[in-house]
Design a protein around this motif. Structure first.
Motif: not given
Ligand SMILES: *Cc1c(COP(=O)(O)O)cnc(C)c1O
Length: 471
Positions: A133-135, A167-168, A241, A274, A277, A303
């Motif tokens: 995941s992104g997190s 948001y991260h 981001e 980051d 997105i 994503k």
């Molecule tokens: C969605 C998002 C995350 C987190 O990703 P997950 O797969 O929900 O953990 C991290 N950084 C950014 C910029 C995001 O938009």
């Protein structure tokens, strides 16, 4: 409630009676805790049950067709229903559904994906670490940053600087890095050594007399001031981001990123972009830092990496960071599913589609410009819209009391949520973030589908503003 409905057999036997929307809702309310939701309110209203999807459209359990202006959660870049991805997953599930890469083993899908990512990312990125995941990607990026500084003999470099309203993700480290007060409030403790500076949000935060260019420099120089306050020997990285997504699709002024890059280099601070997105074509470039023209040291990816078909995240590591890590003994980090073969196979199929169908180039030269000009035509001279921000197939639409003076509504987020709900009832998925409305459709969206999204967005926003007596 359909009393013949058995939730277990209904999902495994085709002959079982089809569940009704009421059946689904009752079970969902009884057993499912949704992310980022007020469950009491949601259960009273009932969730919409999404049952299938194709292209840029979703269908709910009542047969309504909904146009997805958000590509799921900013992730379904190649659109829904691509057989190539389904087949890649099926083939891999039969061949080798799982194996790890911890103990002297590897497998073809993760090898293919790494080579493919090395070819698609800018030249200095040659090494990739995988997660789910992104997190987890951002957690991993922090681990790599600390490992790098330890290898350099500079273990005092511990502080990581991030931004308010960034948001991260929602692991503890991801949520700490993020600058979302609503998330911080629900955490009794946060990851240490993470501090925040202000965001480059010109419309919302610039003083009246300042130009966007001057404001961009001012906000970038907060990074320099923070580094000097903490001491350059104590600062490991800046994480941001390239454009803020969940924070409202905020595009920084043109002066911002060159100045951030200069400051990071001057004080020997790693720059983590980051790209969760922004990666994989959202702005019309493969990666959004290329849109802004700077060179990060690490990229967080997720994503669009698999177009959301299966979960996967990754961190791309610049050679100047990767080389000392490769030559510095064991890195004590990893996930059971790091480089999962099925996810990797789907990612390879997804990247193949993005490349071979020229999807990213089409966003840059055709659908992106069309989407941006359509939105600016619809909202550019609107009496209650302050700005349309964005590039390619991502946009933020700013509600404003007075666009010219850049004054915002006291209840702007209530108005935005009402716009979002009205769009949803009209079968358009559009998101709200504070007093901004957000669109980020699949990258395969056509001109006619863009027309439908923009028409529905305009209708929902205008009808809501009239309902509030503002139009
Ligand atoms: C969605 C998002 C995350 C987190 O990703 P997950 O797969 O929900 O953990 C991290 N950084 C950014 C910029 C995001 O938009």
């Amino acid at each position: 409630m359909n009393h013949d409905f058995d939730p277990f057999t209904a999902t495994v036997q085709e002959s079982a009676p089809a569940p009704t929307t009421a059946d689904y809702r009752a079970l969902d309310a009884a057993h499912h805790l949704h992310p980022f939701s007020d469950m009491g309110a949601l259960n009273r209203a009932g969730s919409r049950v999404i049952v299938k999807a194709d292209g840029v459209y979703l269908w709910d359990s009542d047969g309504n067709r909904i146009i997805d202006g958000m590509a799921g959660l900013w992730c379904v870049n190649v659109g829904y229903g691509r057989q190539e991805l389904a087949q890649a997953a099926y083939r891999q599930l039969r061949e080798l559904p799982y194996y790890n890469t911890f103990f002297k083993t590897t497998h073809p899908p993760v090898i293919a994906l790494s080579a493919r990512l090395a070819a698609l990312t800018p030249a200095p990125f040659k090494h990739f670490f995988y997660c789910n995941s992104g997190s987890e990607g951002n957690d991993t990026a922090l681990r790599i940053v600390y490992r790098y500084w330890a290898a350099q003999g500079k273990a005092s470099k511990k502080y990581v600087i991030a931004r308010k309203n960034g948001y991260h993700g929602s692991t503890i480290a991801g949520a700490t890095l993020g600058g979302m007060d609503s998330m911080h409030e629900q955490m009794p403790s946060k990851v240490e050594h993470i501090v925040h500076i202000d965001q480059p949000y010109f419309f919302g935060e610039a003083p009246a007399q300042l130009s966007p260019e001057a404001f961009g420099l001012e906000r970038a120089r907060q990074l320099e001031a923070k580094i000097l306050e903490l001491g350059p020997d104590n600062v490991a990285a800046f994480v941001a981001e390239p454009f803020q997504g969940a924070g409202g699709v905020i595009f920084p002024p043109s002066t911002y990123w060159p100045e951030i890059e200069r400051i990071c280099r001057r004080y020997d601070v790693l720059l983590v972009a980051d790209e969760v997105i922004g990666g994989f074509g959202r702005t019309g470039k493969w990666f959004s830092h290329q849109h802004f023209g700077f060179e990060p040291d690490l990229l967080t990816l997720a994503k669009g990496l698999t177009s959301g078909y299966v979960p996967m995240g990754a961190v791309a590591v610049h050679e100047r960071v990767a080389a000392p890590i490769v030559e510095n003994g064991e890195f004590n980090h990893g996930h059971t599913y790091s480089g999962h073969p099925v996810a990797a196979a789907v990612a390879v199929a997804n990247l193949t589609l993005l490349r071979d169908e020229g999807i990213v180039e089409r966003v840059e030269h055709d659908t992106g410009p069309y989407f941006q000009s359509s939105l600016r035509e619809a909202f550019g001279h609107h009496p209650r819209i302050g700005e349309v921000a964005g590039a390619g197939l991502v946009a933020g639409i700013q509600l404003a009391q007075s666009p010219r003076e850049r004054t915002r509504f006291a209840n702007g987020s209530d108005i935005a949520l009402a716009c979002r709900d009205r769009a949803f009832n009209g079968n358009l998925i559009m998101r709200a973030s504070g007093d901004r409305l957000i669109l980020s459709p699949p990258l395969v969206v056509s001109h006619a589908e863009i027309d439908e999204i923009v028409d529905k967005a305009k209708h929902a926003i205008d009808a809501t503003l009239r309902q509030f007596g503002l139009l």
